[in-house]
Enzyme design. Structure first.
Site, short mmCIF file in Angstrom:
data_model
loop_
_atom_site.label_atom_id
_atom_site.label_comp_id
_atom_site.label_asym_id
_atom_site.label_seq_id
_atom_site.Cartn_x
_atom_site.Cartn_y
_atom_site.Cartn_z
CG HIS A 81 -4.45 -0.32 3.78
ND1 HIS A 81 -3.69 -1.13 3.08
CD2 HIS A 81 -5.39 0.46 3.12
CE1 HIS A 81 -4.12 -1.38 2.03
NE2 HIS A 81 -5.13 -0.48 1.70
CB CYS B 218 -0.85 0.03 1.44
SG CYS B 218 -0.13 0.08 2.83
CG HIS C 96 -6.99 0.22 -1.67
ND1 HIS C 96 -6.93 -0.30 -0.71
CD2 HIS C 96 -7.64 0.03 -2.52
CE1 HIS C 96 -7.75 -1.43 -0.62
NE2 HIS C 96 -8.72 -1.10 -1.87
#
Length: 410
Positions: A373, A325, A385
């Site tokens: 994240h 990420c 993402h």
């Protein structure tokens, strides 16, 4: 004579029949077996529900994401320390060469003294651990020329510097070793979490997998509805902002018309007032330029991110064929000329914090309480993402996970 005796009665001895004894033993054995089988066995561990499995798998993936950020930080530290160690070793080699050069100069003086028959003091000088202390003790420095004294001083300086350099290199090597151990531990932690998640999923039947997929579908649908609500809010805010700009433009036009009418009546003295109005308009344009500058950078970020759609998530990866990420967000903003740190924990500090309702395309959205994240906002409640192992870079609602906060990098 024997007939008058009372006949002795025969005492009956009762002997159990063999068949009965065998049957009784068999009955006891059977009863024992029945009692043993009837004893309560340890209860089997109940199989977890699909909801529990889904929650556990999600939690394991989140923990793996946290461990991945730890790995990324350790990897970055290891790379930096490796560069530092390399630099120190190069400097130590240069110091060693300078030390050898000083030693060669002293050796030349020793050879010259040997030829002149005065080898002992200079030979002792060359092979002594501390030539300076030797000279101090023997007063030999008084017998050396300025050039020789300079060579001795240079030797002592280089020897001390080389020793210091070796000590710094040794310390950096120790730090590098510790970082490498942290890196290995982090890798093992990530792999363990992912392995546990895979094992849980592998034990599901086809029906259970279908039910799990339905849970994920409902979760995604709920996130989509929230994204649509965010999109409507953004559209309403944009419309309100446009209406406000139109109102201000109308007010400015009316003010200009009134100024022009006053100029026609009052003459040249009101010209300075017109100049003041121009300066105010210039300030507004400057604010627009700032917004336009961010929009231009964000456009490059989104172009890069969209080009990565479909590429696999790989923990610890930062492109170009796969990403985690924070690797994706770092690479995307690099394409716009902005350097971001490697981990989510550092990226969340690299910019201006913005509220969810004030998000603009290009902003970074962070998730979970541990900030493990991150995704790139693209507008309308959606983001791009790199989600998790086994998934590809994709567009998804920002409401699919609990939001921690958002940042505008530039």
């Amino acid at each position: 004579m024997a007939s008058h005796r009372k006949p002795r009665g025969r005492t009956a001895i009762s002997t159990p029949a063999v068949g009965f004894t065998t049957a009784a033993l068999a009955g006891v054995t059977l009863l024992s077996s029945q009692n043993a089988s009837a004893s309560p066995a340890a209860p089997a561990e109940p199989k977890p529900s699909i909801e529990d499995v889904q929650k556990k798998v999600d939690d394991l993936y989140r923990q793996a994401g946290t461990a991945t950020q730890k790995y990324n930080r350790a990897k970055e530290a290891t790379a930096e320390q490796r560069r530092e160690v390399g630099k120190l070793l190069d400097e130590a080699a240069e110091r060693t060469e300078a030390l050898n050069e000083s030693r060669r100069a002293l050796g030349g003086y020793a050879a010259a003294q040997y030829r002149s028959g005065a080898v002992a003091p200079t030979a002792a000088l060359v092979f002594a651990d501390s030539p300076q202390s030797y000279f101090d003790q023997t007063q030999l420095m008084e017998r050396l020329s300025d050039r020789q004294r300079s060579a001795v001083s240079a030797y002592e300086t280089e020897r001390a510097a080389a020793a210091k350099q070796r000590a710094e290199a040794a310390k950096s090597l120790e730090a590098l070793t510790a970082s490498q151990e942290t890196l290995r531990a982090g890798k093992q932690e990530v792999q363990a979490k992912l392995r546990e998640a895979r094992e849980l999923l592998s034990k599901l039947t086809a029906e259970e997998k279908a039910r799990l997929a339905e849970i994920e579908r409902r979760k995604a649908e709920e996130a989509r509805r929230k994204a649509e609500a965010q999109a409507r809010a953004e559209a309403e805010a944009a419309a309100a902002a446009e209406a406000d700009r139109e109102r201000r433009r109308a007010q400015e036009q009316q003010a200009q018309q009134e100024q022009q009418g006053q100029q026609g009546q009052q003459g040249q003295s009101q010209g300075s007032g017109t100049g003041s109005g121009t300066e105010s308009g210039s300030g507004t344009a400057s604010g627009g330029d700032t917004d336009a500058g961010y929009a231009a950078k964000a456009g490059k970020v989104l172009d890069f991110a969209r080009a990565q759609l479909g590429k696999p998530y790989v923990w610890g990866a930062s492109g170009p064929s796969s990403y985690d990420c924070s690797g994706l967000t770092q690479a995307a903003w690099r394409a716009a000329g902005v350097s971001l740190p490697r981990t989510t924990w550092d990226q969340v500090k690299a910019g201006k914090r913005v509220a969810t309702e004030d998000l603009l395309p290009g902003d970074l959205v962070f998730f979970y309480d541990d900030i493990s994240h991150v995704g790139i906002y693209i507008g309308d409640g959606m983001m791009i993402h790199a989600p998790k192992p086994g998934a590809n870079v994709r567009e998804e609602s920002i409401y699919y996970m609990p939001i921690y906060g958002s940042v505008r990098p530039a």
